[in-house]
Write a protein that holds these residues in place. Structure first.
Motif, PDB file in Angstrom:
ATOM      1  N   UNK A 140       0.823  -1.210   0.000  1.00  0.00           N
ATOM      2  CA  UNK A 140       0.000   0.000   0.000  1.00  0.00           C
ATOM      3  C   UNK A 140       0.858   1.261   0.000  1.00  0.00           C
ATOM      4  N   UNK A 141       0.259   2.348  -0.457  1.00  0.00           N
ATOM      5  CA  UNK A 141       0.967   3.612  -0.620  1.00  0.00           C
ATOM      6  C   UNK A 141       0.516   4.591   0.458  1.00  0.00           C
ATOM      7  N   UNK A 142       1.487   5.115   1.221  1.00  0.00           N
ATOM      8  CA  UNK A 142       1.141   6.023   2.309  1.00  0.00           C
ATOM      9  C   UNK A 142       0.980   7.457   1.806  1.00  0.00           C
ATOM     10  N   UNK A 143       0.745   8.378   2.733  1.00  0.00           N
ATOM     11  CA  UNK A 143       0.469   9.770   2.364  1.00  0.00           C
ATOM     12  C   UNK A 143       1.656  10.443   1.684  1.00  0.00           C
ATOM     13  N   UNK A 144       2.859   9.925   1.895  1.00  0.00           N
ATOM     14  CA  UNK A 144       4.053  10.502   1.279  1.00  0.00           C
ATOM     15  C   UNK A 144       4.422   9.825  -0.035  1.00  0.00           C
ATOM     16  N   UNK A 145       3.623   8.837  -0.432  1.00  0.00           N
ATOM     17  CA  UNK A 145       3.894   8.143  -1.678  1.00  0.00           C
ATOM     18  C   UNK A 145       4.806   6.946  -1.540  1.00  0.00           C
ATOM     19  N   UNK A 146       5.209   6.630  -0.305  1.00  0.00           N
ATOM     20  CA  UNK A 146       6.076   5.480  -0.076  1.00  0.00           C
ATOM     21  C   UNK A 146       5.252   4.206   0.081  1.00  0.00           C
ATOM     22  N   UNK A 147       5.901   3.081  -0.164  1.00  0.00           N
ATOM     23  CA  UNK A 147       5.215   1.792  -0.138  1.00  0.00           C
ATOM     24  C   UNK A 147       5.292   1.172   1.254  1.00  0.00           C
ATOM     25  N   UNK A 148       4.189   0.559   1.677  1.00  0.00           N
ATOM     26  CA  UNK A 148       4.122  -0.117   2.972  1.00  0.00           C
ATOM     27  C   UNK A 148       3.626  -1.545   2.777  1.00  0.00           C
ATOM     28  N   UNK A 149       4.290  -2.480   3.411  1.00  0.00           N
ATOM     29  CA  UNK A 149       3.897  -3.884   3.373  1.00  0.00           C
ATOM     30  C   UNK A 149       2.832  -4.118   4.439  1.00  0.00           C
ATOM     31  N   UNK A 150       1.696  -4.713   4.056  1.00  0.00           N
ATOM     32  CA  UNK A 150       0.581  -4.883   4.990  1.00  0.00           C
ATOM     33  C   UNK A 150       0.094  -6.332   4.981  1.00  0.00           C
ATOM     34  N   UNK A 151      -0.835  -6.619   5.876  1.00  0.00           N
ATOM     35  CA  UNK A 151      -1.504  -7.917   6.013  1.00  0.00           C
ATOM     36  C   UNK A 151      -0.518  -9.027   6.354  1.00  0.00           C
ATOM     37  N   UNK A 152      -0.243  -9.160   7.643  1.00  0.00           N
ATOM     38  CA  UNK A 152       0.707 -10.156   8.121  1.00  0.00           C
ATOM     39  C   UNK A 152       0.018 -11.377   8.721  1.00  0.00           C
ATOM     40  N   UNK A 153      -1.210 -11.639   8.275  1.00  0.00           N
ATOM     41  CA  UNK A 153      -1.951 -12.774   8.806  1.00  0.00           C
ATOM     42  C   UNK A 153      -1.320 -14.121   8.506  1.00  0.00           C
ATOM     43  N   UNK A 154      -0.576 -14.223   7.395  1.00  0.00           N
ATOM     44  CA  UNK A 154       0.075 -15.478   7.023  1.00  0.00           C
ATOM     45  C   UNK A 154       1.571 -15.460   7.309  1.00  0.00           C
ATOM     46  N   UNK A 155       2.061 -14.381   7.884  1.00  0.00           N
ATOM     47  CA  UNK A 155       3.496 -14.277   8.140  1.00  0.00           C
ATOM     48  C   UNK A 155       3.934 -15.313   9.172  1.00  0.00           C
ATOM     49  N   UNK A 156       5.229 -15.574   9.183  1.00  0.00           N
ATOM     50  CA  UNK A 156       5.738 -16.606  10.084  1.00  0.00           C
ATOM     51  C   UNK A 156       7.142 -16.249  10.533  1.00  0.00           C
ATOM     52  N   UNK A 157       7.388 -16.473  11.824  1.00  0.00           N
ATOM     53  CA  UNK A 157       8.751 -16.358  12.334  1.00  0.00           C
ATOM     54  C   UNK A 157       9.440 -17.686  12.052  1.00  0.00           C
ATOM     55  N   UNK A 158      10.441 -17.652  11.197  1.00  0.00           N
ATOM     56  CA  UNK A 158      11.076 -18.882  10.722  1.00  0.00           C
ATOM     57  C   UNK A 158      12.411 -19.098  11.425  1.00  0.00           C
ATOM     58  N   UNK A 159      12.532 -20.183  12.142  1.00  0.00           N
ATOM     59  CA  UNK A 159      13.794 -20.516  12.788  1.00  0.00           C
ATOM     60  C   UNK A 159      14.835 -20.831  11.718  1.00  0.00           C
ATOM     61  N   UNK A 160      15.919 -20.095  11.749  1.00  0.00           N
ATOM     62  CA  UNK A 160      16.943 -20.281  10.733  1.00  0.00           C
ATOM     63  C   UNK A 160      16.505 -19.825   9.361  1.00  0.00           C
ATOM     64  N   UNK A 161      15.383 -19.086   9.306  1.00  0.00           N
ATOM     65  CA  UNK A 161      14.885 -18.593   8.030  1.00  0.00           C
ATOM     66  C   UNK A 161      14.154 -19.625   7.200  1.00  0.00           C
ATOM     67  N   UNK A 162      13.934 -20.829   7.758  1.00  0.00           N
ATOM     68  CA  UNK A 162      13.327 -21.912   6.992  1.00  0.00           C
ATOM     69  C   UNK A 162      11.845 -22.064   7.292  1.00  0.00           C
ATOM     70  N   UNK A 163      11.061 -22.338   6.252  1.00  0.00           N
ATOM     71  CA  UNK A 163       9.625 -22.585   6.380  1.00  0.00           C
ATOM     72  C   UNK A 163       9.308 -23.981   5.857  1.00  0.00           C
ATOM     73  N   UNK A 164       8.210 -24.554   6.346  1.00  0.00           N
ATOM     74  CA  UNK A 164       7.853 -25.920   5.952  1.00  0.00           C
ATOM     75  C   UNK A 164       6.409 -26.057   5.479  1.00  0.00           C
TER      76      UNK A 164
END
Length: 224
Positions: free
Chosen positions: A156-180
Motif C-alpha cells: 500500500x501507498x502512504x500519504x508521502x507516496x512510499x510503499x508499505x507492506x501490509x496484512x501479516x496474517x500469514x506471516x511466520x517467524x522462521x527458525x533459521x529462516x526456513x519454512x515448511x
C-alpha cells in the motif's frame, strides 16, 4: 451502522494495548467512513477519529474458527514483535466482533494503482516501488520473519507516496529462516512453495520465497 462496528460503541468493548497506540486516544469511538472490502464474516473499513484516519479489519466473532483466530494472533505478534507497522496497532473486541486497527494508507494498494493507470506502470514507478518493497522484505527478513503473501494488494501507498507492506496474517517467524508449510496466493508463489503445496516434504527459505513473489509483482506492474 454497517456490519462489524458495534465494537466502537462507547462502553461495549474492551481494548488491549498491543503496540504504540495509547487506549486513551479513544480509537474505540472511531466513526466508520467507508467499507473498503466485505466478505462473509468480516470486513475492512476506513475509520475516523479526531481528524485521524485508520484502517480497521473487523471479524464476526461467531464465525471465527481456530485458523482465523490463529491468523489474527499471528498478525498482532508480527506487528508488535517485529515493529513492522509504523505508527500504531490496536486490538478491540466485543461479544460479537473483533477488530484490528492500524494505520490507514490513503494511496490504496498497488493493484488499484496499476488499474487506474490503464493496467501498467512506468519503469520509473516500478523501480521506485521495487526498492521500497525490497527494503521492507529485507527488514522483516533480518528479524526472522517471512511475509508469505507478497502481492500487489498487500503493498500500500502512504500519504508521502512510499510503499508499505501490509496484512501479516500469514506471516511466520522462521527458525533459521526456513519454512515448511505452503500458503499465500498461487499466482505469486515461489516454485518451492508450490512443491510443498503439492505434498513434497521440503523446507525452504522464507525470505527468498518472498523475493520471488516480489519479482512476480513487479512483472505484473510492468506488463499487466
Amino acid at each position: 451502522m454497517p456490519f462489524g462496528f458495534d465494537w466502537c460503541r462507547r462502553g461495549t468493548v474492551r481494548a488491549a494495548r498491543t503496540a504504540a497506540v495509547d487506549d486513551d486516544e479513544g480509537w474505540l469511538d472511531a466513526r466508520c467512513v467507508d467499507i473498503l472490502k466485505r466478505s462473509p464474516g468480516s470486513c475492512v473499513a476506513c475509520v475516523l477519529h479526531k481528524e485521524r484516519y485508520a484502517l480497521a479489519k473487523v471479524w464476526d466473532r461467531r464465525r471465527m474458527d481456530s485458523l482465523k483466530i490463529a491468523s489474527l494472533e499471528n498478525e498482532v505478534k508480527a506487528l508488535r514483535d517485529a515493529q513492522i507497522q509504523r505508527g500504531f496497532v490496536a486490538l478491540a473486541s466485543s461479544p460479537d466482533t473483533v477488530a484490528l486497527v492500524t494505520e490507514y494508507y490513503p494511496g490504496g494498494d498497488l493493484d488499484r494503482r496499476r488499474k487506474r493507470r490503464g493496467g501498467v506502470l512506468t519503469e520509473a514507478e516500478v523501480s521506485f516501488y521495487a526498492y521500497d518493497a525490497w527494503a521492507a522484505l529485507k527488514a522483516i527478513g533480518s528479524l526472522g520473519w517471512a511475509h508469505r503473501d507478497v502481492k500487489p494488494e498487500n503493498l500500500c501507498i502512504d500519504a508521502r507516496g512510499n510503499l508499505r507492506l501490509v496484512d501479516f496474517g500469514l506471516s511466520k517467524f522462521c527458525e533459521g529462516g526456513r519454512c515448511r508449510t505452503a500458503c499465500g496466493t498461487v499466482a505469486f508463489a515461489a516454485p518451492e512453495v508450490c512443491d510443498v503445496a503439492l505434498g513434497i516434504e521440503i523446507d525452504y527459505d522464507g525470505h527468498a520465497a518472498d523475493l520471488w513473489s516480489l519479482g512476480c509483482v513487479l512483472l505484473e506492474l510492468k506488463t499487466g
